[in-house]
Design an enzyme around this catalytic site. Structure first.
Site, short mmCIF file in Angstrom:
data_model
loop_
_atom_site.label_atom_id
_atom_site.label_comp_id
_atom_site.label_asym_id
_atom_site.label_seq_id
_atom_site.Cartn_x
_atom_site.Cartn_y
_atom_site.Cartn_z
N ARG A 179 0.84 -1.22 0.00
CA ARG A 179 0.00 0.00 0.00
C ARG A 179 0.87 1.26 0.00
NH1 ARG A 179 -2.94 -3.70 -0.87
NH2 ARG A 179 -5.05 -4.06 -0.05
N SER A 252 -11.05 -1.25 2.70
CA SER A 252 -10.36 -1.30 4.00
C SER A 252 -10.05 0.12 4.46
CB SER A 252 -9.02 -2.03 3.87
OG SER A 252 -9.21 -3.34 3.41
N GLU A 348 -5.78 3.76 5.59
CA GLU A 348 -5.38 3.52 4.20
C GLU A 348 -5.83 4.67 3.29
OE1 GLU A 348 -5.90 -0.42 2.07
OE2 GLU A 348 -7.05 0.91 0.76
P1 FAD Z 1 -9.01 8.24 -5.55
O1 FAD Z 1 -9.71 7.71 -4.36
O2 FAD Z 1 -9.70 9.28 -6.35
O3 FAD Z 1 -7.58 8.79 -5.11
C1 FAD Z 1 -6.77 8.03 -4.24
C2 FAD Z 1 -5.39 8.70 -4.14
O4 FAD Z 1 -4.74 8.67 -5.39
C3 FAD Z 1 -5.46 10.19 -3.76
O5 FAD Z 1 -4.32 10.51 -3.01
C4 FAD Z 1 -5.41 10.89 -5.11
O6 FAD Z 1 -4.90 12.20 -5.01
C5 FAD Z 1 -4.46 9.98 -5.88
N1 FAD Z 1 -4.69 9.96 -7.33
C6 FAD Z 1 -5.78 9.47 -7.98
N2 FAD Z 1 -5.60 9.55 -9.30
C7 FAD Z 1 -4.38 10.11 -9.51
C8 FAD Z 1 -3.62 10.46 -10.66
N3 FAD Z 1 -4.07 10.26 -11.89
N4 FAD Z 1 -2.42 11.03 -10.47
C9 FAD Z 1 -1.92 11.25 -9.24
N5 FAD Z 1 -2.58 10.93 -8.11
C10 FAD Z 1 -3.79 10.37 -8.24
N6 FAD Z 1 -7.55 -1.05 -2.77
C11 FAD Z 1 -6.69 -2.08 -2.84
O7 FAD Z 1 -5.47 -1.88 -2.95
N7 FAD Z 1 -7.12 -3.39 -2.81
C12 FAD Z 1 -8.43 -3.70 -2.71
O8 FAD Z 1 -8.80 -4.88 -2.67
C13 FAD Z 1 -9.37 -2.63 -2.62
N8 FAD Z 1 -10.69 -2.90 -2.49
C14 FAD Z 1 -11.57 -1.88 -2.39
C15 FAD Z 1 -12.93 -2.17 -2.27
C16 FAD Z 1 -13.87 -1.17 -2.17
C17 FAD Z 1 -15.32 -1.52 -2.03
C18 FAD Z 1 -13.46 0.20 -2.24
C19 FAD Z 1 -14.48 1.30 -2.20
C20 FAD Z 1 -12.11 0.51 -2.36
C21 FAD Z 1 -11.14 -0.53 -2.43
N9 FAD Z 1 -9.77 -0.25 -2.54
C22 FAD Z 1 -8.88 -1.30 -2.66
C23 FAD Z 1 -9.26 1.14 -2.56
C24 FAD Z 1 -9.35 1.81 -3.96
O9 FAD Z 1 -10.16 1.06 -4.82
C25 FAD Z 1 -7.97 1.98 -4.60
O10 FAD Z 1 -7.10 2.69 -3.74
C26 FAD Z 1 -8.04 2.71 -5.94
O11 FAD Z 1 -6.80 2.66 -6.58
C27 FAD Z 1 -8.47 4.18 -5.80
O12 FAD Z 1 -8.74 4.67 -7.10
P2 FAD Z 1 -9.50 6.04 -7.31
O13 FAD Z 1 -9.46 6.35 -8.77
O14 FAD Z 1 -10.86 5.96 -6.72
O15 FAD Z 1 -8.58 7.03 -6.51
N1 EPU Z 2 -11.31 -11.07 9.49
C1 EPU Z 2 -11.85 -10.91 10.76
N2 EPU Z 2 -13.01 -10.19 10.87
C2 EPU Z 2 -13.62 -9.63 9.80
C3 EPU Z 2 -13.05 -9.79 8.53
C4 EPU Z 2 -11.88 -10.53 8.41
O1 EPU Z 2 -11.33 -11.40 11.75
O2 EPU Z 2 -14.65 -8.97 9.98
C5 EPU Z 2 -10.08 -11.87 9.36
C6 EPU Z 2 -10.34 -13.06 8.42
O3 EPU Z 2 -10.77 -14.14 9.17
C7 EPU Z 2 -9.01 -13.30 7.77
C8 EPU Z 2 -8.30 -11.97 7.87
O4 EPU Z 2 -9.08 -11.11 8.69
O5 EPU Z 2 -8.27 -14.25 8.45
C9 EPU Z 2 -8.06 -11.33 6.52
O6 EPU Z 2 -9.32 -11.02 5.92
P1 EPU Z 2 -9.46 -10.74 4.35
O7 EPU Z 2 -8.99 -11.91 3.57
O8 EPU Z 2 -10.84 -10.23 4.12
O9 EPU Z 2 -8.40 -9.62 4.06
P2 EPU Z 2 -8.12 -8.23 4.75
O10 EPU Z 2 -6.81 -8.29 5.44
O11 EPU Z 2 -9.27 -7.81 5.58
C10 EPU Z 2 -6.88 -7.31 2.67
C11 EPU Z 2 -6.81 -6.01 1.94
C12 EPU Z 2 -8.01 -5.87 1.00
C13 EPU Z 2 -7.95 -7.02 0.00
C14 EPU Z 2 -8.02 -8.33 0.76
C15 EPU Z 2 -7.86 -9.52 -0.14
C16 EPU Z 2 -5.61 -4.44 3.31
C17 EPU Z 2 -5.70 -3.25 4.21
N3 EPU Z 2 -6.78 -4.91 2.86
O12 EPU Z 2 -8.04 -7.26 3.49
O13 EPU Z 2 -7.88 -4.65 0.30
O14 EPU Z 2 -9.02 -6.94 -0.91
O15 EPU Z 2 -6.94 -8.38 1.72
O16 EPU Z 2 -6.53 -9.61 -0.54
O17 EPU Z 2 -4.51 -4.91 3.02
C18 EPU Z 2 -8.48 -2.33 0.42
O18 EPU Z 2 -7.27 -2.09 0.45
O19 EPU Z 2 -9.34 -1.42 0.40
C19 EPU Z 2 -8.92 -3.72 0.40
C20 EPU Z 2 -10.22 -4.07 0.42
#
Ligand code: FAD
Ligand code: EPU
Length: 359
Positions: A179, A252, A348
Site C-alpha cells: 500500500r 479497507s 489507508e
Molecule cells: P481516488 O480515491 O480518487 O484517489 C486516491 C489517491 O490517489 C489520492 O491521493 C489521489 O490524489 C491519488 N490519485 C488518484 N488519481 C491520480 C492520478 N491520476 N495522479 C496522481 N494521483 C492520483 N484497494 C486495494 O489496494 N485493494 C483492494 O482490494 C481494494 N478494495 C476496495 C474495495 C472497495 C469496495 C473500495 C471502495 C475501495 C477498495 N480499494 C482497494 C481502494 C481503492 O479502490 C484503490 O485505492 C483505488 O486505486 C483508488 O482509485 P481512485 O481512482 O478511486 O482514486
Molecule cells: N477477518 C476478521 N473479521 C472480519 C473480517 C476478516 O477477523 O470482519 C479476518 C479473516 O478471518 C481473515 C483476515 O481477517 O483471516 C483477513 O481477511 P481478508 O482476507 O478479508 O483480508 P483483509 O486483510 O481484511 C486485505 C486487503 C483488502 C484485499 C483483501 C484480499 C488491506 C488493508 N486490505 O483485506 O484490500 O481486498 O486483503 O486480498 O490490506 C483495500 O485495500 O481497500 C482492500 C479491500
C-alpha cells in the site's frame, strides 16, 4: 465552503471543463458532502499542458481525484480538484507472449482487468473488481488476493509539478511497497497521466490465497483459467465487502499493521488465532480486521457512521454521516485496538480537510 452556494460551470476548453465551487458528494464512494473551490475535469491528456500554465494548477493547492474510492473528505478542499478522465488502452509492443500495454489514467481499473482477460493475458485476474482508475492504481500499489499491481507496472507517465515537466518513472523509481509508492509520499506533486504494463499470456496462476481454490471448486471449473480465477475472486469480494453503490465506504479503512518480530512473537503467544504473515525485514503483518473484531468494535456505530457489521476493516456511511463523523469512529476504533493490543493502526485512504490527518 463558506461564500459559495451553487455549482457554476465557468469555462471549457478543448478536452477540459472548469467548474467553480463544485460538489464532490458524487465523486467519493463514502458519499460524504464536500466542495472544491475549483474542479477541473480533463478528458484529453494534451489539455494538461495548457492547464499546467494556470496558476491554480501550477502552484496552488491541488488534489488529483480519480473515482474517489480511497479518499475521505473530512472537510472541503480549499483549492483545485483535478479529475483526470482520459481514456485509451494501446498495445505498444508485442514480442512472443509478452506485451507492453499503455493505459490512460482515467480508464476504469476493473474495465482494464476485463480487457486484459479478453486479450488472453494472465496476471491481473486477482485484482478484479477493485474500484477506481488506472491512474490511481500505482499510488498505493493496489493489491488483493496475493497480487500487487506494481508487479506488472513497467513505467508511470506523470506531470511533475515540482519540475514543471512531463516525466516517466521506471518501475524501480516508483518504489512500490505494501500500500505504498513514491507517489504517496509527495501527494499532488505527481499527476499520473498513463501507466505502462508488462503483460504476458503465459503466467502461472496464483490461487493460494485463502478461499480462491475453494471458490474454484464450487464453480466446478476444472482446470483454472485466468477468467475463472477472476470469477472466483469476484465472488469472494462480493460476499466479503460491502458494496459502495449500496452503502458508502472506501474498502479497507486501515492497513494491515506491520510489527517488529518481538511484538509479533508476544502477540502470537497471547493470541494464537490472530492471523499474521511474514513481512520480510519489516517483521510480520497482522490482520487489522481480526484486531478490530477482537476489540469488540465490529459493527460499532455512532449515528450513521459505523464499522461494517459485514467486515471489521470497513468504515461505512449508513446515510448522512459527514467525513468528520466517519473519522471520529475510525479514531475511536484505532484507539481501542491500541489500548487492547498495543498496535497502532494507520488509515489507508487519504484524509482531506482535518488539521490532524490520520487516525
Ligand atoms: P481516488 O480515491 O480518487 O484517489 C486516491 C489517491 O490517489 C489520492 O491521493 C489521489 O490524489 C491519488 N490519485 C488518484 N488519481 C491520480 C492520478 N491520476 N495522479 C496522481 N494521483 C492520483 N484497494 C486495494 O489496494 N485493494 C483492494 O482490494 C481494494 N478494495 C476496495 C474495495 C472497495 C469496495 C473500495 C471502495 C475501495 C477498495 N480499494 C482497494 C481502494 C481503492 O479502490 C484503490 O485505492 C483505488 O486505486 C483508488 O482509485 P481512485 O481512482 O478511486 O482514486
Ligand atoms: N477477518 C476478521 N473479521 C472480519 C473480517 C476478516 O477477523 O470482519 C479476518 C479473516 O478471518 C481473515 C483476515 O481477517 O483471516 C483477513 O481477511 P481478508 O482476507 O478479508 O483480508 P483483509 O486483510 O481484511 C486485505 C486487503 C483488502 C484485499 C483483501 C484480499 C488491506 C488493508 N486490505 O483485506 O484490500 O481486498 O486483503 O486480498 O490490506 C483495500 O485495500 O481497500 C482492500 C479491500
Amino acid at each position: 465552503m463558506k461564500g459559495y452556494a451553487v455549482d457554476a460551470a465557468i469555462g471549457e476548453g478543448v478536452g477540459y471543463t472548469l467548474v467553480e465551487n463544485a460538489s464532490l458528494e458524487g465523486r467519493n464512494t463514502f458519499r460524504v458532502a464536500a466542495r472544491a473551490k475549483l474542479l477541473v475535469e480533463v478528458r484529453d491528456a494534451k489539455a494538461l499542458l495548457e492547464l499546467s500554465n494556470y496558476p491554480a494548477l501550477r502552484s496552488g493547492a491541488l488534489l488529483v481525484l480519480g473515482e474517489g474510492s480511497n479518499i475521505l473528505f473530512a472537510g472541503d478542499w480549499p483549492g483545485t480538484v483535478l479529475s483526470i478522465a482520459t481514456r485509451g488502452i494501446e498495445i505498444i509492443e508485442r514480442v512472443g507472449s509478452f506485451s507492453r500495454v499503455r493505459v490512460a489514467a482515467g480508464e476504469s481499473w476493473n474495465d482494464f482487468v476485463h480487457w486484459s482477460l479478453a486479450q488472453g493475458f494472465a496476471g491481473l485476474e486477482n485484482l478484479v473488481l477493485i474500484p477506481g482508475t488506472v491512474g490511481a492504481a500505482p499510488i498505493q500499489n493496489i493489491g488483493a488476493y496475493g497480487t500487487e499491481v506494481g508487479e506488472f507496472i513497467a513505467a508511470v507517465h506523470a506531470w511533475d509539478r515540482h519540475r514543471q515537466c512531463a516525466v516517466v518513472l521506471t518501475h524501480a523509481e516508483c518504489a512500490f511497497g505494501y500500500r505504498d509508492s513514491v507517489f504517496k509520499h509527495e501527494p499532488d506533486r505527481w499527476l499520473v497521466t498513463a501507466v505502462d504494463f508488462n503483460l504476458t499470456t503465459t503466467r502461472t496462476l496464483r490461487i493460494d490465497y485463502a478461499g480462491i481454490a475453494e471458490e474454484l471448486a464450487l464453480l466446478g471449473a476444472g482446470m483454472p483459467t485466468p477468467t475463472r480465477v477472476a470469477e472466483a475472486v469476484a465472488r469472494l469480494r462480493t460476499r466479503k465487502l460491502p458494496n459502495p453503490s449500496l452503502i458508502g465506504n472506501a474498502g479497507s479503512f486501515f492497513k494491515n499493521p506491520l510489527v517488529d518480530a518481538t511484538l509479533a512473537a508476544t502477540l502470537e503467544n497471547q493470541y494464537p488465532a490472530l492471523p499474521m504473515w511474514p513481512a520480510g525485514d519489516a517483521g510480520s503483518k497482522l490482520s487489522a480486521a481480526w484486531l478490530i473484531e477482537a476489540s469488540g468494535m465490529k459493527g460499532y456505530r455512532e449515528g450513521d457512521a459505523a464499522i461494517s457489521a459485514q467486515h471489521a476493516l470497513v468504515v461505512v456511511n449508513h446515510g448522512k454521516a459527514s467525513g468528520a463523523d466517519l473519522l471520529r469512529v475510525a479514531r475511536t476504533v484505532a484507539g481501542e485496538v491500541h489500548r487492547r493490543f498495543g498496535v497502532k493502526l494507520e488509515a489507508e485512504p487519504r484524509i482531506i480537510g482535518m488539521q490532524r490527518a490520520g487516525v
